[in-house]
Motif scaffolding. Structure first.
Motif, PDB file in Angstrom:
ATOM      1  N   GLU A   6       2.222  19.462   0.646  1.00  0.00           N
ATOM      2  CA  GLU A   6       2.985  18.542   1.488  1.00  0.00           C
ATOM      3  C   GLU A   6       2.068  17.781   2.443  1.00  0.00           C
ATOM      4  OE1 GLU A   6       5.880  20.903   3.437  1.00  0.00           O
ATOM      5  OE2 GLU A   6       7.052  21.322   1.610  1.00  0.00           O
ATOM      6  N   SER A   7       1.142  18.494   3.092  1.00  0.00           N
ATOM      7  CA  SER A   7       0.224  17.809   4.009  1.00  0.00           C
ATOM      8  C   SER A   7      -0.739  16.907   3.257  1.00  0.00           C
ATOM      9  CB  SER A   7      -0.552  18.838   4.827  1.00  0.00           C
ATOM     10  OG  SER A   7      -1.307  19.686   3.978  1.00  0.00           O
ATOM     11  N   SER A   8      -1.138  17.317   2.055  1.00  0.00           N
ATOM     12  CA  SER A   8      -2.041  16.482   1.265  1.00  0.00           C
ATOM     13  C   SER A   8      -1.358  15.185   0.850  1.00  0.00           C
ATOM     14  CB  SER A   8      -2.529  17.253   0.032  1.00  0.00           C
ATOM     15  OG  SER A   8      -3.373  16.453  -0.762  1.00  0.00           O
ATOM     16  N   ASP A   9      -0.094  15.282   0.445  1.00  0.00           N
ATOM     17  CA  ASP A   9       0.650  14.066   0.076  1.00  0.00           C
ATOM     18  C   ASP A   9       0.779  13.122   1.264  1.00  0.00           C
ATOM     19  OD1 ASP A   9       0.950  14.925  -2.523  1.00  0.00           O
ATOM     20  OD2 ASP A   9       2.911  15.846  -2.179  1.00  0.00           O
ATOM     21  N   MET A  10       0.996  13.677   2.448  1.00  0.00           N
ATOM     22  CA  MET A  10       1.103  12.833   3.638  1.00  0.00           C
ATOM     23  C   MET A  10      -0.214  12.113   3.927  1.00  0.00           C
ATOM     24  SD  MET A  10       3.356  15.323   6.118  1.00  0.00           S
ATOM     25  CE  MET A  10       3.308  14.164   7.467  1.00  0.00           C
ATOM     26  N   LEU A  11      -1.338  12.823   3.775  1.00  0.00           N
ATOM     27  CA  LEU A  11      -2.639  12.193   3.997  1.00  0.00           C
ATOM     28  C   LEU A  11      -2.918  11.114   2.960  1.00  0.00           C
ATOM     29  CD1 LEU A  11      -5.079  15.075   5.017  1.00  0.00           C
ATOM     30  CD2 LEU A  11      -4.489  13.042   6.342  1.00  0.00           C
ATOM     31  N   ILE A  12      -2.546  11.379   1.713  1.00  0.00           N
ATOM     32  CA  ILE A  12      -2.765  10.387   0.662  1.00  0.00           C
ATOM     33  C   ILE A  12      -1.918   9.146   0.927  1.00  0.00           C
ATOM     34  CG2 ILE A  12      -2.475   9.937  -1.803  1.00  0.00           C
ATOM     35  CD1 ILE A  12      -3.150  12.893  -2.279  1.00  0.00           C
ATOM     36  N   HIS A  22      -3.248   5.380   1.627  1.00  0.00           N
ATOM     37  CA  HIS A  22      -2.744   4.207   0.905  1.00  0.00           C
ATOM     38  C   HIS A  22      -2.268   3.133   1.886  1.00  0.00           C
ATOM     39  CE1 HIS A  22      -0.098   2.675  -2.680  1.00  0.00           C
ATOM     40  NE2 HIS A  22      -1.007   1.795  -2.285  1.00  0.00           N
ATOM     41  N   ALA A  23      -1.607   3.568   2.949  1.00  0.00           N
ATOM     42  CA  ALA A  23      -1.187   2.594   3.963  1.00  0.00           C
ATOM     43  C   ALA A  23      -2.393   1.933   4.618  1.00  0.00           C
ATOM     44  CB  ALA A  23      -0.323   3.293   5.016  1.00  0.00           C
ATOM     45  N   THR A  24      -3.450   2.704   4.830  1.00  0.00           N
ATOM     46  CA  THR A  24      -4.670   2.121   5.386  1.00  0.00           C
ATOM     47  C   THR A  24      -5.260   1.093   4.443  1.00  0.00           C
ATOM     48  OG1 THR A  24      -5.124   4.177   6.566  1.00  0.00           O
ATOM     49  CG2 THR A  24      -6.960   2.663   6.254  1.00  0.00           C
ATOM     50  N   ALA A  25      -5.208   1.365   3.130  1.00  0.00           N
ATOM     51  CA  ALA A  25      -5.712   0.397   2.155  1.00  0.00           C
ATOM     52  C   ALA A  25      -4.905  -0.897   2.203  1.00  0.00           C
ATOM     53  CB  ALA A  25      -5.672   1.003   0.756  1.00  0.00           C
ATOM     54  N   ILE A  26      -3.595  -0.784   2.430  1.00  0.00           N
ATOM     55  CA  ILE A  26      -2.764  -1.986   2.551  1.00  0.00           C
ATOM     56  C   ILE A  26      -3.184  -2.800   3.767  1.00  0.00           C
ATOM     57  CG2 ILE A  26      -0.401  -2.792   2.972  1.00  0.00           C
ATOM     58  CD1 ILE A  26       0.579  -0.399   1.373  1.00  0.00           C
ATOM     59  N   MET A  27      -3.452  -2.113   4.879  1.00  0.00           N
ATOM     60  CA  MET A  27      -3.882  -2.811   6.082  1.00  0.00           C
ATOM     61  C   MET A  27      -5.255  -3.434   5.887  1.00  0.00           C
ATOM     62  SD  MET A  27      -1.339  -2.359   8.192  1.00  0.00           S
ATOM     63  CE  MET A  27      -2.012  -2.696   9.807  1.00  0.00           C
ATOM     64  N   GLU A  28      -6.190  -2.698   5.233  1.00  0.00           N
ATOM     65  CA  GLU A  28      -7.534  -3.236   5.011  1.00  0.00           C
ATOM     66  C   GLU A  28      -7.508  -4.425   4.062  1.00  0.00           C
ATOM     67  OE1 GLU A  28     -10.561  -2.437   6.224  1.00  0.00           O
ATOM     68  OE2 GLU A  28      -9.657  -1.030   7.633  1.00  0.00           O
ATOM     69  N   ALA A  29      -6.554  -4.429   3.101  1.00  0.00           N
ATOM     70  CA  ALA A  29      -6.440  -5.555   2.178  1.00  0.00           C
ATOM     71  C   ALA A  29      -5.747  -6.749   2.812  1.00  0.00           C
ATOM     72  CB  ALA A  29      -5.671  -5.119   0.924  1.00  0.00           C
ATOM     73  N   ARG A  32       2.322   0.943  17.428  1.00  0.00           N
ATOM     74  CA  ARG A  32       1.761   0.848  16.077  1.00  0.00           C
ATOM     75  C   ARG A  32       2.738   1.434  15.068  1.00  0.00           C
ATOM     76  NH1 ARG A  32      -2.711   2.508  19.206  1.00  0.00           N
ATOM     77  NH2 ARG A  32      -4.374   0.945  19.302  1.00  0.00           N
ATOM     78  N   PRO A  33       2.864   0.837  13.884  1.00  0.00           N
ATOM     79  CA  PRO A  33       3.802   1.372  12.881  1.00  0.00           C
ATOM     80  C   PRO A  33       3.259   2.652  12.263  1.00  0.00           C
ATOM     81  CG  PRO A  33       2.558  -0.445  11.962  1.00  0.00           C
ATOM     82  CD  PRO A  33       2.177  -0.364  13.412  1.00  0.00           C
ATOM     83  N   ARG A  34       4.153   3.486  11.813  1.00  0.00           N
ATOM     84  CA  ARG A  34       3.761   4.668  11.065  1.00  0.00           C
ATOM     85  C   ARG A  34       3.352   4.269   9.653  1.00  0.00           C
ATOM     86  NH1 ARG A  34       5.104   9.566  13.289  1.00  0.00           N
ATOM     87  NH2 ARG A  34       6.400   9.506  15.153  1.00  0.00           N
ATOM     88  N   SER A  35       2.693   5.198   8.971  1.00  0.00           N
ATOM     89  CA  SER A  35       2.180   4.853   7.648  1.00  0.00           C
ATOM     90  C   SER A  35       3.314   4.506   6.683  1.00  0.00           C
ATOM     91  CB  SER A  35       1.362   6.019   7.090  1.00  0.00           C
ATOM     92  OG  SER A  35       2.148   7.198   7.036  1.00  0.00           O
ATOM     93  N   ARG A  36       4.463   5.216   6.776  1.00  0.00           N
ATOM     94  CA  ARG A  36       5.550   4.931   5.842  1.00  0.00           C
ATOM     95  C   ARG A  36       6.171   3.563   6.115  1.00  0.00           C
ATOM     96  NH1 ARG A  36       8.913  10.649   5.192  1.00  0.00           N
ATOM     97  NH2 ARG A  36       7.188  11.864   4.296  1.00  0.00           N
ATOM     98  N   SER A  37       6.211   3.168   7.383  1.00  0.00           N
ATOM     99  CA  SER A  37       6.817   1.870   7.679  1.00  0.00           C
ATOM    100  C   SER A  37       5.963   0.721   7.165  1.00  0.00           C
ATOM    101  CB  SER A  37       7.025   1.724   9.186  1.00  0.00           C
ATOM    102  OG  SER A  37       5.784   1.618   9.863  1.00  0.00           O
ATOM    103  N   ILE A  38       4.651   0.956   6.968  1.00  0.00           N
ATOM    104  CA  ILE A  38       3.791  -0.107   6.436  1.00  0.00           C
ATOM    105  C   ILE A  38       4.222  -0.476   5.028  1.00  0.00           C
ATOM    106  CG2 ILE A  38       1.420  -0.627   5.744  1.00  0.00           C
ATOM    107  CD1 ILE A  38       0.478   1.037   8.090  1.00  0.00           C
ATOM    108  N   PHE A  39       4.597   0.519   4.212  1.00  0.00           N
ATOM    109  CA  PHE A  39       5.085   0.215   2.870  1.00  0.00           C
ATOM    110  C   PHE A  39       6.359  -0.628   2.942  1.00  0.00           C
ATOM    111  CE2 PHE A  39       2.624   4.109   2.403  1.00  0.00           C
ATOM    112  CZ  PHE A  39       1.847   3.827   1.295  1.00  0.00           C
ATOM    113  N   ALA A  40       7.278  -0.221   3.833  1.00  0.00           N
ATOM    114  CA  ALA A  40       8.530  -0.967   3.957  1.00  0.00           C
ATOM    115  C   ALA A  40       8.279  -2.384   4.464  1.00  0.00           C
ATOM    116  CB  ALA A  40       9.487  -0.221   4.896  1.00  0.00           C
TER     117      ALA A  40
END
Length: 470
Positions: free
Chosen positions: A65-71, A75-82, A94-102
């Motif tokens: 569960e914690s590994s999936d959250m880190l992954i 991925h959200a960081t990759a979206i921000m870097e792109a 600042r938005p949470r990682s899940r909100s970045i996908f949304a």
């Protein structure tokens, strides 16, 4: 039934954030991706050892569960870097990682277009397993069609057809030809799944061997001698002991602080000679260094002419070529040993290539022998000569030594940008201490700045682009 995903690979962009920010600090995005990578490796290690002697099912569930959250966060960081278009942030802060996908989906972009640069991919399998599955499949007119068979009451069967084999019947009313196609498809899928499981096991075994090599063994290089016995935190004068650090001790501590010993091959022999003879001629240093290992060098002249990589190369064991002795190749210990030898050779190649590039970035000729290494140290300002009554000058450590960053900054304007970029990558890979008086941004700007012009305010991330294009 859908076709195999291997036949239609999804096109994505892999994002690798720079290790340092433009101010020289550690990049949070890069650290997050390293944490996600390590978490994924730990999960695979737990999967590998689960059931051997311990039941790690609870630990696996919690860690997964914690590994999936880190992954997901990586991925959200990759979206921000792109720099994908994002909708306005929801609320303040600042938005949470899940909100970045949304937010990305709301802005009309696809988060699956990018992914973090992580090694979390399934290992490849032999293509013929996938080809067998595709060959056993048949297109269905309607995957949700009703069976054409009839029940014992002479009524139309209400079950759905068996999908993936071009059938018109359910599993009860299959014709002999349809039953044969179903059995062939199941057998091909079982072989494919077994190949995937075997590949995953091999991947986890390779990961375990890599962990043993990374954490369970000492690096295959010469050990650096310990710095002077007095700790660095002690002030130069000790009222109780009445002792002071000598000029040679200060210079030796400064040498360790620069990080040069970890970059120069066989520097340990030179440092040990300087500790025994703080001031001496080239012949004196060579004789002292040769006496440290009399089984290797019979004289100082032989030591000066020896290669800087002598004794540092990874050991070459007389193993037969893979495939010549099948019984030997199948032994797990031999497979692990082959991987260790391959990894050692790769690490040595990186060190060898990195040091050669660093010398080139310092605008110096290639360094192959110990005499040339001494000349290189003199040229970059580590060793200095003093007047002497003898024919040869006395060599000694300079009181204030330039860091590798300062040397590459002073000489980097005379080399090609891609050479300087490779040298800086080598410094970062070896965790060379930063120069407090020289911001790393100034050094990195040499890569993208035109000759003779300033490049203040440029983005350090451009380093990767320029280095790749060069």
């Amino acid at each position: 039934m859908t076709r195999s995903r291997q036949a239609h690979p999804y096109s994505t962009r892999t994002i690798t954030p720079p290790r340092r920010t433009r101010d020289g600090g550690i990049s949070p995005a890069w650290l997050l991706m390293q944490a996600a990578q390590l978490s994924w490796e730990i999960r695979n290690i737990l999967l590998l050892i689960n059931g051997m002697r311990l039941n790690l099912s609870e630990e696996l569930q919690i860690h997964s569960e914690s590994s999936d959250m880190l992954i997901n966060a990586a991925h959200a960081t990759a979206i921000m870097e792109a720099r994908l278009p994002l909708a306005p942030a929801w609320g303040s802060g600042r938005p949470r990682s899940r909100s970045i996908f949304a937010q990305a989906r709301e802005a009309g972009t696809n988060p699956a277009e990018v992914r973090p640069d992580l090694a979390m991919v399934h290992p490849p399998i032999d293509p013929h397993f996938t080809q067998d599955v595709d060959a056993a499949m048949r297109d269905d007119p309607d995957p949700h069609a009703q069976c054409d068979g009839t029940t014992l009451k002479k009524e139309r069967c209400t079950k759905n057809i068996v999908t993936g084999i071009g059938s018109a019947h359910c599993s009860v009313h299959l014709t002999p030809a349809e039953r044969q196609r179903r059995d062939n498809l199941r057998a091909a899928q079982d072989r494919q799944m077994q190949a995937i499981h075997d590949a995953l096991d091999d991947q986890r075994m390779a990961l375990a061997a890599n962990w043993i090599d990374r954490y369970g063994r000492r690096p295959h290089r010469l050990e650096l001698p310990s710095p002077p016995s007095r700790p660095r935190q002690v002030i130069p004068f000790d009222d109780d002991a009445g002792l002071t650090l000598s000029e040679e001790d200060h210079a030796m501590l400064a040498l360790y602080d620069t990080g040069w010993p970890a970059l120069c091959p066989r520097s340990a022999e030179i440092i040990a000679a300087l500790l025994d003879c703080p001031r001496g001629t080239t012949a004196d240093l060579a004789e002292i260094a040769a006496l440290q290992t009399p089984q290797r060098w019979s004289s100082g002249e032989q030591w000066l002419e020896s290669s800087i990589w002598d004794g540092i190369r990874p050991p070459a064991l007389a193993l037969p070529v893979a495939g010549e002795v099948p019984e030997l190749d199948e032994h797990p210990a031999v497979q692990v040993l082959r991987r260790h030898l391959h990894d050692d050779h790769q690490a040595w190649e990186c060190w060898n290539t990195g040091f050669a590039t660093l010398v080139e970035a310092c605008d110096d000729p290639p360094v192959d022998t110990m005499a040339e290494l001494l000349a290189f140290w003199q040229d970059i300002g580590i060793l200095t000569s003093e007047d002497s009554m003898a024919d040869e000058p006395l060599w000694a450590l300079r009181p204030s030594l330039p860091s590798p960053w300062r040397v590459t900054y002073a000489r980097g304007r005379h080399v090609q940008p891609h050479v300087l970029a490779s040298a800086l990558d080598h410094l970062l890979a070896n965790d060379v201490p930063l120069d407090p008086g020289l911001p790393p941004r100034e050094v990195f700007n040499l890569i993208i700045a035109p000759k003779g012009e300033s490049a203040h305010g440029t983005d350090m991330a451009t380093r990767d682009t320029v280095s790749a294009s060069s």
